[in-house]
Design an enzyme around this catalytic site. Structure first.
Site, PDB file in Angstrom:
ATOM      1  CD  GLU A 145      -6.376   6.040   2.711  1.00 39.79           C
ATOM      2  OE1 GLU A 145      -6.216   6.409   1.273  1.00 39.79           O
ATOM      3  OE2 GLU A 145      -5.523   5.582   3.310  1.00 39.79           O
TER       4      GLU A 145
ATOM      5  CG  ASP B 298      -2.231   0.798   0.964  1.00 41.63           C
ATOM      6  OD1 ASP B 298      -3.192   0.583   1.653  1.00 41.63           O
ATOM      7  OD2 ASP B 298      -2.127   1.847   0.067  1.00 41.63           O
TER       8      ASP B 298
END
Ligand code: GLC
Length: 602
Positions: free
Chosen positions: A485, A298
């Site tokens: 997020e 990621d």
């Protein structure tokens, strides 16, 4: 030069091909792709191999770096767009990148990745589909397939062939800022929707990326490294059996159905960062489950790992099973760390060859090696908007409807209150044009809720009034501000708490004072605590984040032009002190159960 000219021409001027491009994994032969990949790997230098394992972000590299380093991939982070963010600007950028790749000794194209998680959501004017928490409410995942397929077609039109989707988290605590990227708390529901979404992406001709492996949606409240005291990128502390049941097994199902790439999770499992977790990245995912695609890290996640420095972390994560490193800014350091590790024998040749073989296998499987820039295909935007509207209609959940107030009458006199009534940005949520999305988001098409209701009523003899006392019924549009997020992590899920729209409280008060029949609509990525407020509402609809066509879709269900078919993919907590799925079940402090949803009376 010929190949170079062809690529550039194809990127910019190829005549629209009307053939449906479909990436049917069943047809494409993993073995043939892998054999071709192995043949190339056997001819590659260490530098070329290291380059293929690198994914840089477009803002932190030069086009010529692709040639110099033989880069395997480039990404756009959320909101990272070329030029004026038009289709031509995207095709021009990718055409130049592929031309630079064609200049390398082996001419291996880059694979370009974006977070197209609900439409081509970076692209100005894109049709924005509902986010996953809404699609999870849609029966049999029908919305997820459509969204996946139209998204794949939309990114291909701009030259992009890889989307970092679907997220297959089973969010267990809705205080998590990424709950709206999760289809459900229920892993079986997640699996069904994720399969639909992935099949749609492949059917539309793009490469999928199932994420975030694994346990991203199960972190314990208070363990976040990113937002201390909250959840995102925290630690999933559960027995291994539960880890498989809730967070892992969905990956096996998707892999058995052709998943091509997997993205590792920032989070940890019982204290071990997933990015350095050999047991799951290699022993389980690759050896036991025979995953033949590649694992991508990621965004700059590698530096969070337990190595004593960045170079050690690169070596640690590659050896654990990371094949492609999404190192947007430090990509040159990552490139050099891989070469260092190979030279010092700290990363085996077998491990590197395995990683590069996996990457090239997917590049062959997806057709990228033969067509570095997908042929331009015209889009019938009205048809796509209609698909997005139908998908949104299937997500809405009718939670209360006293005296069958709904469907409303076409000649009703309506007063619309609430901050979610006047923003397409709120309807779309995060990952829309900008990473975090924006309440005022001019680059997004579509209508506001107020515009759609006004347009509908004026056509049907009804009217909209600004005065509650003149109205037959009040439409109360409440919501959350756009977020993404860890910015979406919340401790207070009341209608006036974290990430709630500022105008919610005043609107709730005004509606209550008016004393008129009120239909409340909640535009949010997750349930909020409404146990007190709901008592003064005759009807209540959960709209999730329905996208750019959400307003018209809401009008259709509120006025009975489309049925309510949605069912809750998450338990709806009754109080803020018991919001994670386990606490809700343990305490019984639940307002609506998982799977609940009334059918509208048509
Ligand atoms: C983000 C997200 C991931 C996304 C990636 C690239 O931090 O965790 O879901 O695909 O970076 O934007």
């Amino acid at each position: 030069m010929k190949r170079l000219a062809l690529i550039l021409w194809c990127a910019l001027f190829s005549s629209p091909a009307f053939s449906e491009t479909s990436l049917s994994v069943a047809v494409a032969d993993w073995n043939a792709s892998e054999a071709k990949a192995k043949a190339i790997v056997s001819r590659m230098t260490p530098e070329e191999k290291a380059g293929q394992m690198i994914q840089a972000e477009r803002r932190y590299m030069k086009i010529s770096d692709i040639t110099r380093y033989c880069l395997g991939s480039v990404l756009s982070g959320g909101g990272s767009v070329p030029g004026k963010n038009t289709v031509a600007d995207w095709r021009n950028m990718i055409g130049q990148m592929q031309a630079a790749a064609a200049e390398t000794r082996l001419g291996i194209p880059v694979i370009y990745g974006v977070d197209a998680v609900h439409g081509h959501n970076n692209l100005a004017g894109a049709v924005i589909f509902p986010h996953n928490s809404g699609l999870g409410a849609s029966p049999d995942g029908r919305g997820a397939f459509t969204a996946g397929k139209e998204t794949a077609k939309a990114i291909r039109q701009t030259g992009v062939t890889w989307t970092f989707a679907p997220c297959i988290a089973a969010a267990q605590d809705i205080r998590w800022g990424r709950t709206y990227e999760s289809f459900s708390e229920n892993p079986g529901k997640v699996t069904a929707c994720a399969l639909s979404a992935m099949r749609g992406i492949h059917d539309g001709g793009a490469v999928s990326c199932i994420k975030h492996f694994a346990g991203d949606g199960g972190t314990l409240f208070g363990t976040s490294q990113k937002t201390p005291g909250l959840l995102d990128q925290g630690d999933t502390r559960i027995p291994e059996e539960e880890f498989y049941e809730t967070h892992l097994n969905q990956y096996k199902k998707l892999i058995d159905n052709g998943a091509m790439t997997v993205m590792a999770s920032y989070s940890s499992f019982n204290g071990v960062k997933m990015h350095e977790n050999y047991r799951y990245l290699t022993e389980v995912l690759k050896n036991r489950w025979q995953f033949r695609g590649f694992v991508v890290s990621d965004y700059a996640a590698i530096e969070q790992c337990s190595g004593k420095n960045y170079r050690d972390n690169v070596i640690l994560c590659v050896n654990a099973g990371i094949d492609m490193l999404m190192e947007p800014i430090r990509w040159k350091q990552a490139y050099r760390a891989i070469l260092y590790g190979m030279r010092k024998g700290l990363i085996s040749r077998e491990r590197v060859d395995d990683a590069v073989t996996r990457i090239l296998t997917v590049k062959f499987l997806s057709g990228l090696m033969d067509e570095p820039v997908p042929a331009y295909e015209e889009t019938d935007t009205d048809a796509v908007r209609a698909e997005a509207r139908k998908a949104a209609e299937s997500t809405f959940v009718l939670l209360k409807n006293e005296e069958n107030l709904l469907p409303l009458k076409p000649n009703a006199k309506v007063c619309i209150l609430g901050p979610a009534a006047d923003s397409v940005g709120v309807l779309c949520g995060g990952w829309t044009i900008e990473w975090l999305g924006k309440t005022v988001n001019p680059a997004v098409g579509g209508k506001t809720f107020r515009e759609a209701v006004t347009q509908f009523l004026e056509a049907g003899g009804g009217a909209v009034t600004d005065h509650p006392d003149e109205a037959d019924v009040i439409l109360l549009a409440l919501g959350e501000e756009p977020y993404a997020e860890f910015f979406g992590d919340a401790a207070d899920l009341s209608l006036y708490g974290d990430k709630a729209l500022k105008g919610n409280r005043a609107a709730v008060e005004a509606a209550r004072k008016a004393g008129k029949a009120t239909v409340a609509v909640l535009v949010a990525g997750r349930p909020r605590i409404v146990s007190e407020e709901i008592k003064s509402w005759k009807a209540f609809v959960m709209a999730w984040l329905p996208g750019s066509e959400g307003a018209d879709a809401l009008v259709n269900v509120l006025w009975g032009r489309a049925p309510f078919v949605g069912r809750l993919p998450f338990s709806w907590p009754a109080a803020n002190d018991a919001v994670d799925a386990k606490a809700v079940r343990r305490t019984g402090k639940i307002l609506f159960s998982y799977g609940f949803g009334l059918r509208g009376s048509l």
